[in-house]
Design a protein around this motif. Structure first.
Motif, PDB file in Angstrom:
ATOM      1  N   UNK A  29       0.936  -1.305   0.084  1.00  0.00           N
ATOM      2  CA  UNK A  29      -0.059  -0.081  -0.177  1.00  0.00           C
ATOM      3  C   UNK A  29       0.899   1.209   0.122  1.00  0.00           C
ATOM      4  N   UNK A  30       1.842   1.357   0.951  1.00  0.00           N
ATOM      5  CA  UNK A  30       2.867   2.481   0.925  1.00  0.00           C
ATOM      6  C   UNK A  30       3.681   2.799  -0.257  1.00  0.00           C
ATOM      7  N   UNK A  31       4.305   1.608  -0.844  1.00  0.00           N
ATOM      8  CA  UNK A  31       4.794   1.724  -1.586  1.00  0.00           C
ATOM      9  C   UNK A  31       4.266   1.761  -2.882  1.00  0.00           C
ATOM     10  N   UNK A  32       3.157   1.609  -3.269  1.00  0.00           N
ATOM     11  CA  UNK A  32       2.508   2.071  -4.250  1.00  0.00           C
ATOM     12  C   UNK A  32       2.125   3.433  -4.387  1.00  0.00           C
ATOM     13  N   UNK A  33       1.665   4.045  -3.266  1.00  0.00           N
ATOM     14  CA  UNK A  33       1.595   5.416  -3.293  1.00  0.00           C
ATOM     15  C   UNK A  33       2.882   6.482  -3.276  1.00  0.00           C
ATOM     16  N   UNK A  34       3.790   5.668  -2.726  1.00  0.00           N
ATOM     17  CA  UNK A  34       5.102   6.530  -2.610  1.00  0.00           C
ATOM     18  C   UNK A  34       5.563   6.629  -4.284  1.00  0.00           C
TER      19      UNK A  34
ATOM     20  N   UNK B 254       3.813   7.478   4.567  1.00  0.00           N
ATOM     21  CA  UNK B 254       2.502   7.863   4.788  1.00  0.00           C
ATOM     22  C   UNK B 254       1.848   9.073   4.545  1.00  0.00           C
ATOM     23  N   UNK B 255       2.629  10.057   4.501  1.00  0.00           N
ATOM     24  CA  UNK B 255       2.195  11.289   3.763  1.00  0.00           C
ATOM     25  C   UNK B 255       1.872  11.236   2.246  1.00  0.00           C
ATOM     26  N   UNK B 256       2.791  10.373   1.886  1.00  0.00           N
ATOM     27  CA  UNK B 256       2.319  10.116   0.216  1.00  0.00           C
ATOM     28  C   UNK B 256       0.824   9.226   0.105  1.00  0.00           C
ATOM     29  N   UNK B 257       0.617   8.448   1.161  1.00  0.00           N
ATOM     30  CA  UNK B 257      -0.652   7.683   0.879  1.00  0.00           C
ATOM     31  C   UNK B 257      -2.064   8.606   1.262  1.00  0.00           C
ATOM     32  N   UNK B 258      -1.656   9.470   2.146  1.00  0.00           N
ATOM     33  CA  UNK B 258      -2.829  10.542   2.153  1.00  0.00           C
ATOM     34  C   UNK B 258      -2.891  11.552   1.072  1.00  0.00           C
ATOM     35  N   UNK B 259      -1.777  12.067   0.617  1.00  0.00           N
ATOM     36  CA  UNK B 259      -1.720  12.991  -0.563  1.00  0.00           C
ATOM     37  C   UNK B 259      -2.111  12.165  -1.975  1.00  0.00           C
ATOM     38  N   UNK B 260      -1.868  11.010  -2.176  1.00  0.00           N
ATOM     39  CA  UNK B 260      -2.246  10.354  -3.478  1.00  0.00           C
ATOM     40  C   UNK B 260      -3.744   9.890  -3.268  1.00  0.00           C
ATOM     41  N   UNK B 261      -4.297   9.795  -2.120  1.00  0.00           N
ATOM     42  CA  UNK B 261      -5.772   9.557  -2.228  1.00  0.00           C
ATOM     43  C   UNK B 261      -6.430  10.703  -2.623  1.00  0.00           C
TER      44      UNK B 261
ATOM     45  N   UNK C 238       3.931  -3.852  -7.127  1.00  0.00           N
ATOM     46  CA  UNK C 238       4.044  -2.329  -7.279  1.00  0.00           C
ATOM     47  C   UNK C 238       4.308  -1.955  -8.721  1.00  0.00           C
ATOM     48  N   UNK C 239       5.123  -2.416  -9.276  1.00  0.00           N
ATOM     49  CA  UNK C 239       5.488  -2.037 -10.857  1.00  0.00           C
ATOM     50  C   UNK C 239       4.257  -2.360 -11.489  1.00  0.00           C
TER      51      UNK C 239
END
Length: 522
Positions: free
Chosen positions: A49-54, A187-194, A275-276
């Motif tokens: 989850x986190x790597x996908x959004x990163x 975790x910031x990227x998860x929030x930002x991505x959503x 993720x890729x």
């Protein structure tokens, strides 16, 4: 007196900043921030989850939310190159990513130059790569600072001046990158991505229907009134130049150090590969972003800066102020999602790849981690200074940065597949490619109007290969060992085979002291 609607629109992005700061600070406890591996690689424990959004949010940035609509508005179909390179750019990582991840766990690598300079056994190469990387990061950061400056300045209707609009989000980023490292970025990227996904699709579909009655009517009107806007190869972007932008951006995609370094953070090779495979779904976000730019073609005729088309459309339409505020928060999230990853990578590279090998090879792990943290603030400061005074268009800034980073590609390929590649070839190739790129970016017109980075890549390759062929590899056994260790354990050649290490005097990866340590200044 300031209108209530302006206060509402301004308050929502500011509240988002406060929430992002809290999330960034909260996430620090998931890894030891006092060690290099914890601060840079999140203890190599980041899940899908986190790597996908990163990976997704780190690319779709202020460039996407501001530069993308700006190009669609000002240059039309030429902006489609963003979709093309985004769709293909991650494909090489399906091959490279797992190899880099294995080497990171075996040898203790946490940065791009860790791997490359250890393979070529050159501290000078480490310093040169650090200079090129941070030099490319600065314009990339300038893009984000300009982006957040535009967003808050427009959202507040000028109430917050541009200098402060640009400063506030980067102060937040600097604090949580300083305290939380990779976990704060993740975790910031998860929030930002959503936020980006929801708001981009909402606005990208709303504007064409509001202004034209739908997507088909919008493009039919543009085709009737400005047909050249829908043709790739118009005078603003000839086909040859357009194609060169795609090639450079696609090949340089995963050469960005902040993306390259994510291979070291994954909790498993399976997570990295998944993720890729899933990454292209994040690229769908670019479709509504380009639709935003196209929607303004026939309605906005006097906009001096195309990168302002999104905030201009949102603020001139009669929308609910809460909705407008959330749209601005989404644009802010886009810029911050890339900026925090770049700040984190630039600080790590400055300490690990420049200062340590050139000035203090014996620095201990905790001092190195502290130095990385301290590097956060000057890096943000330099980029902020240039953002206030640089008049360059956002997309052009990004294209120039790609031209510098793509020069790492031949060195990476050589290290992973060609044991005959030498230190002298890597140094000479990188110097030649970087010089050519700088020449055609700043001092001379690029021949055939091709992307300057493409000429640089040709120069890097043309010098790297022959120089390697006429010079000797210092330790051919170690070069073969790197290739062997990059393979899955089930298919690795045994030590002593042509691709492995000779048993008589070669490097034994299981020998005491070799575990988790490269040989070059680590």
């Amino acid at each position: 007196m300031v209108a209530t609607s302006t206060l509402i629109v301004t308050a929502i992005p500011l509240l988002y900043l406060a929430f992002a700061l809290g999330l960034g600070l909260w996430s620090r406890g998931e890894a030891d921030q006092e060690t290099t591996e914890g601060y840079v690689a999140g203890n190599r424990g980041i899940g899908l989850l986190v790597l996908y959004f990163i990976m997704g949010a780190s690319i779709l940035s202020g460039f996407a939310f501001l530069g993308g609509p700006g190009w669609a508005y000002s240059r039309g179909a030429a902006a489609l190159y963003i979709l093309v390179y985004g769709g293909f750019g991650m494909l090489p990582w399906y091959l490279f990513g797992p190899k880099i991840s294995r080497l990171g766990r075996e040898m203790g690598y946490v940065t791009q130059a860790d791997f490359i300079t250890d393979r070529y056994d050159s501290r000078l190469l480490s310093g040169l790569m650090a200079v090129v990387s941070v030099g490319a990061f600065i314009p990339y950061l300038v893009i984000q600072i300009k982006g957040v400056g535009f967003v808050l300045n427009e959202a507040s209707n000028g109430l917050i001046p541009f200098w402060l609009s640009a400063l506030l989000p980067f102060a937040v980023i600097a604090v949580y990158v300083f305290t939380s490292g990779m976990m704060g970025v993740g975790w910031s990227n998860v929030l930002q991505g959503i936020m980006m996904i929801v708001l981009a699709w909402g606005l990208g579909l709303y504007l064409p229907f509001e202004l034209y009655g739908g997507l088909q009517p919008m493009f039919e009107r543009i085709a009737a009134e400005q047909p050249t806007h829908l043709v790739v190869g118009a005078p603003e972007m000839p086909m040859l130049r357009y194609s060169s932008y795609i090639v450079v951006s696609a090949l340089g995609f995963v050469m960005w150090p902040h993306l390259f370094m994510r291979a070291y953070t994954a909790d498993s090779e399976r997570t990295l590969k998944r993720t890729v495979v899933l990454y292209p779904t994040f690229q769908y976000l670019l479709i509504p972003i380009l639709l935003i730019g196209f929607s303004g073609v026939l309605y906005v005729t006097d906009l001096s800066n195309p990168d302002r088309i999104l905030p201009h459309l949102v603020t001139t339409l009669d929308l609910n102020p809460f909705l407008v505020g959330f749209f601005f928060a989404g644009a802010l999230a886009a810029a911050m999602s890339t900026a925090d990853a770049i700040v984190h990578a630039a600080a790590s590279i400055t300490a690990r790849d420049f200062y340590k090998p050139l000035f203090d090879p014996g620095i201990d792990d905790r001092r190195e981690a502290r130095l990385m943290k301290l590097a956060v603030f000057p890096i943000v400061g330099v980029a902020y200074y240039f953002a206030l005074f640089s008049p360059v268009e956002i997309v052009q800034l990004l294209a120039g940065a790609y031209g510098a980073i793509i020069q790492f590609l031949p060195l990476v390929v050589g290290a992973l597949y060609w044991p005959r590649a030498t230190r002298e070839g890597a140094l000479a190739g990188l110097f030649a490619g970087a010089s050519v790129t700088v020449l055609f970016t700043f001092f001379a017109a690029s021949p055939l109007q091709l992307h300057a980075g493409l000429w640089g890549l040709l120069a890097t390759t043309a010098v790297f290969i022959p120089v390697s062929l006429v010079t000797e590899v210092d330790d051919i056994e170690f070069a073969r060992e790197i290739i062997r260790l990059s393979r899955p354990e089930s298919v690795r050649d045994p030590p002593g085979s042509p691709s492995g290490v000779a048993t008589d005097g070669g490097t034994d990866p299981d020998a005491p002291g070799d575990e988790g340590e490269g040989r070059c200044s680590r």
